[in-house]
Motif scaffolding. Sequence first.
Motif, mmCIF file in Angstrom:
data_model
loop_
_atom_site.group_PDB
_atom_site.id
_atom_site.type_symbol
_atom_site.label_atom_id
_atom_site.label_comp_id
_atom_site.label_asym_id
_atom_site.label_seq_id
_atom_site.Cartn_x
_atom_site.Cartn_y
_atom_site.Cartn_z
ATOM 1 N N ASP A 1 23.699 32.360 44.585
ATOM 2 C CA ASP A 1 22.988 32.598 43.338
ATOM 3 C C ASP A 1 23.102 34.081 42.998
ATOM 4 O OD1 ASP A 1 21.374 32.659 41.121
ATOM 5 O OD2 ASP A 1 19.832 31.363 41.978
ATOM 6 N N ASP A 2 24.297 34.462 42.531
ATOM 7 C CA ASP A 2 24.555 35.863 42.216
ATOM 8 C C ASP A 2 23.714 36.358 41.041
ATOM 9 O OD1 ASP A 2 26.362 35.955 44.236
ATOM 10 O OD2 ASP A 2 28.118 36.372 42.997
ATOM 11 N N ARG A 3 23.363 35.464 40.138
ATOM 12 C CA ARG A 3 22.558 35.888 38.993
ATOM 13 C C ARG A 3 21.192 36.368 39.461
ATOM 14 N NH1 ARG A 3 22.431 32.801 33.170
ATOM 15 N NH2 ARG A 3 21.062 34.275 32.067
ATOM 16 N N PHE A 4 20.563 35.591 40.332
ATOM 17 C CA PHE A 4 19.268 35.980 40.892
ATOM 18 C C PHE A 4 19.397 37.277 41.674
ATOM 19 C CE2 PHE A 4 16.381 36.072 44.489
ATOM 20 C CZ PHE A 4 15.143 35.830 43.898
ATOM 21 N N ALA A 5 20.454 37.399 42.484
ATOM 22 C CA ALA A 5 20.621 38.566 43.342
ATOM 23 C C ALA A 5 20.877 39.827 42.523
ATOM 24 C CB ALA A 5 21.775 38.326 44.311
ATOM 25 N N ALA A 6 21.686 39.722 41.467
ATOM 26 C CA ALA A 6 21.961 40.891 40.629
ATOM 27 C C ALA A 6 20.702 41.334 39.891
ATOM 28 C CB ALA A 6 23.077 40.576 39.634
ATOM 29 N N ALA A 7 19.902 40.361 39.447
ATOM 30 C CA ALA A 7 18.637 40.707 38.788
ATOM 31 C C ALA A 7 17.711 41.431 39.766
ATOM 32 C CB ALA A 7 17.970 39.447 38.245
ATOM 33 N N ARG A 8 17.686 40.961 40.994
ATOM 34 C CA ARG A 8 16.822 41.591 41.996
ATOM 35 C C ARG A 8 17.259 43.031 42.280
ATOM 36 N NH1 ARG A 8 16.164 39.337 48.190
ATOM 37 N NH2 ARG A 8 14.545 40.790 48.884
ATOM 38 N N ALA A 9 18.576 43.252 42.389
ATOM 39 C CA ALA A 9 19.087 44.601 42.648
ATOM 40 C C ALA A 9 18.777 45.531 41.475
ATOM 41 C CB ALA A 9 20.591 44.539 42.900
ATOM 42 N N THR A 10 18.932 45.023 40.259
ATOM 43 C CA THR A 10 18.655 45.824 39.064
ATOM 44 C C THR A 10 17.168 46.168 38.984
ATOM 45 O OG1 THR A 10 20.486 44.713 37.924
ATOM 46 C CG2 THR A 10 18.892 45.895 36.548
ATOM 47 N N VAL B 1 19.938 50.843 33.988
ATOM 48 C CA VAL B 1 20.964 50.690 35.016
ATOM 49 C C VAL B 1 22.271 50.349 34.319
ATOM 50 C CG1 VAL B 1 21.694 49.410 37.068
ATOM 51 C CG2 VAL B 1 19.250 49.855 36.674
ATOM 52 N N HIS B 2 23.335 51.080 34.638
ATOM 53 C CA HIS B 2 24.653 50.760 34.120
ATOM 54 C C HIS B 2 25.328 49.743 35.049
ATOM 55 C CE1 HIS B 2 23.771 54.295 31.742
ATOM 56 N NE2 HIS B 2 24.843 54.075 31.006
ATOM 57 N N HIS B 3 26.332 49.054 34.517
ATOM 58 C CA HIS B 3 26.998 48.011 35.311
ATOM 59 C C HIS B 3 28.503 48.149 35.217
ATOM 60 C CE1 HIS B 3 27.746 44.366 37.430
ATOM 61 N NE2 HIS B 3 28.149 43.679 36.376
ATOM 62 N N VAL B 4 29.140 48.191 36.393
ATOM 63 C CA VAL B 4 30.603 48.143 36.489
ATOM 64 C C VAL B 4 30.951 46.744 36.968
ATOM 65 C CG1 VAL B 4 32.676 49.137 37.507
ATOM 66 C CG2 VAL B 4 30.708 50.602 37.003
ATOM 67 N N ASP C 1 19.697 40.135 32.560
ATOM 68 C CA ASP C 1 18.381 39.477 32.599
ATOM 69 C C ASP C 1 17.283 40.470 32.967
ATOM 70 O OD1 ASP C 1 19.551 37.021 32.030
ATOM 71 O OD2 ASP C 1 19.505 36.315 34.109
ATOM 72 N N ALA C 2 17.537 41.250 34.035
ATOM 73 C CA ALA C 2 16.513 42.156 34.545
ATOM 74 C C ALA C 2 16.196 43.254 33.537
ATOM 75 C CB ALA C 2 16.966 42.765 35.870
ATOM 76 N N THR D 1 21.972 57.462 35.587
ATOM 77 C CA THR D 1 21.302 57.788 36.860
ATOM 78 C C THR D 1 21.339 56.640 37.852
ATOM 79 O OG1 THR D 1 19.098 57.004 36.177
ATOM 80 C CG2 THR D 1 19.698 59.287 35.606
ATOM 81 N N ALA D 2 21.771 55.440 37.421
ATOM 82 C CA ALA D 2 21.809 54.283 38.327
ATOM 83 C C ALA D 2 22.912 53.341 37.889
ATOM 84 C CB ALA D 2 20.463 53.561 38.335
ATOM 85 N N VAL D 3 23.649 52.807 38.882
ATOM 86 C CA VAL D 3 24.776 51.917 38.588
ATOM 87 C C VAL D 3 24.757 50.736 39.552
ATOM 88 C CG1 VAL D 3 27.277 51.700 38.328
ATOM 89 C CG2 VAL D 3 26.164 53.910 37.862
ATOM 90 N N LEU D 4 24.885 49.533 39.011
ATOM 91 C CA LEU D 4 25.105 48.331 39.822
ATOM 92 C C LEU D 4 26.584 47.978 39.712
ATOM 93 C CD1 LEU D 4 24.111 45.827 41.451
ATOM 94 C CD2 LEU D 4 23.815 44.681 39.236
ATOM 95 N N CYS D 5 27.257 47.898 40.845
ATOM 96 C CA CYS D 5 28.689 47.580 40.870
ATOM 97 C C CYS D 5 28.909 46.114 41.239
ATOM 98 C CB CYS D 5 29.417 48.469 41.871
ATOM 99 S SG CYS D 5 29.474 50.208 41.380
ATOM 100 N N GLY D 6 29.978 45.549 40.692
ATOM 101 C CA GLY D 6 30.261 44.136 40.913
ATOM 102 C C GLY D 6 30.674 43.794 42.318
ATOM 103 N N ASN D 7 31.176 44.760 43.086
ATOM 104 C CA ASN D 7 31.405 44.544 44.511
ATOM 105 C C ASN D 7 31.361 45.882 45.240
ATOM 106 O OD1 ASN D 7 33.935 45.792 44.300
ATOM 107 N ND2 ASN D 7 35.106 43.906 44.460
#
Length: 345
Positions: free
Chosen positions: A169-178, A189-192, A209-210, A245-251
């Motif tokens: 459930d990557d959608r849930f996990a990415a929302a949690r990280a964000t 949060v920026h996203h790559v 979502d987050a 100031t914050a980035v979530l990366c796809g891997n």
Amino acid sequence: MEPDRPMKPPVIADVARVAGVSVPTVSRVLSGSVPVGPERRARVLAAIKELGFRPNGAARALATGGQPMIAVFAGNTTRYGYASTLQGIEEAARQAGYMVVISVVETDDKRTVDAAIDHALGQPMAGAIVLEYDPPGVAALAAIPPWLPVVAAASGRPADEQVAHAFMDDRFAAARATKHLLEIGHHTVHHVAIPSPGRPSARLLGWRDALTEAGAPVPPVLYADWSPDSGYDAGTRLALQPDVTAVLCGNDELAMGLTKGLADAGRSVPRAVSVIGFDDHPLSHLWTPPLTTVRQDFVRLGQKAFQLLNAQIDSGTVPASVRFVPDLILRSSAAPRADRVLDVG
């Protein structure tokens, strides 16, 4: 309600009747034990396709004293998530007495996909597992013939409920990280993003979502490929934007390259920019700084995908999909926003 896949396919005599050949001829085409002329073979294969005939590869292997086989279709076998999923499939299959045949589907081009499937199914396969991680995987899953038991290993909730999925459930996990980055004081949060299989990836959707739920600005997505070099390029570009100031990366490979790109451009991690990766690559805890990341148990996912397929082969019915929830692993690459820390001090 149980998914509606064909459970009572025609018998071999029906194939022989439609093809205008004998039952032994159909058996020889299916087993490959005795050569069959190309014209009669083509008629048999056309009849199989027309009727949706489902030969039982496991039963045929047992009848001839051979080892039952399953096919695995993957767009790549070298990336961490792919290789680890394949490891789990192979381990579980070997314990159950199955041989695994891996077929790489390099692109989602129809001819490439059909050729990979035709080549693999030239052997008496009992079933197939598709790594539905990318466009080639999506195309391969759609092209699997209806008579063959099939399961998908995926990174998001299945769009097709007629096929059993073992999925993260990557959608849930990415929302949690964000949400974690927002909670420690980052304005947004920026996203790559990694490449997605013909639609926004579950990781991208969870990130969005987050931010939407929190009422935070939703920055433009920066699209990349899977490689650290692509992450480095993204880092040098984001370093030019002082509001980042914050980035979530796809891997994690992207995150590793990103931290290097930011550092080379004078933006340190995590003092200036916090970074979270995805997958918990074996090198992520050894990176400088150690990566905060989303841990995915790909080996367990592969094992479960085979277990679902084995159950389907034995029962003739499609099992329910199984959801895995990844864990957020906190390390040193994500920290409270620098100005928030200064304000507190």
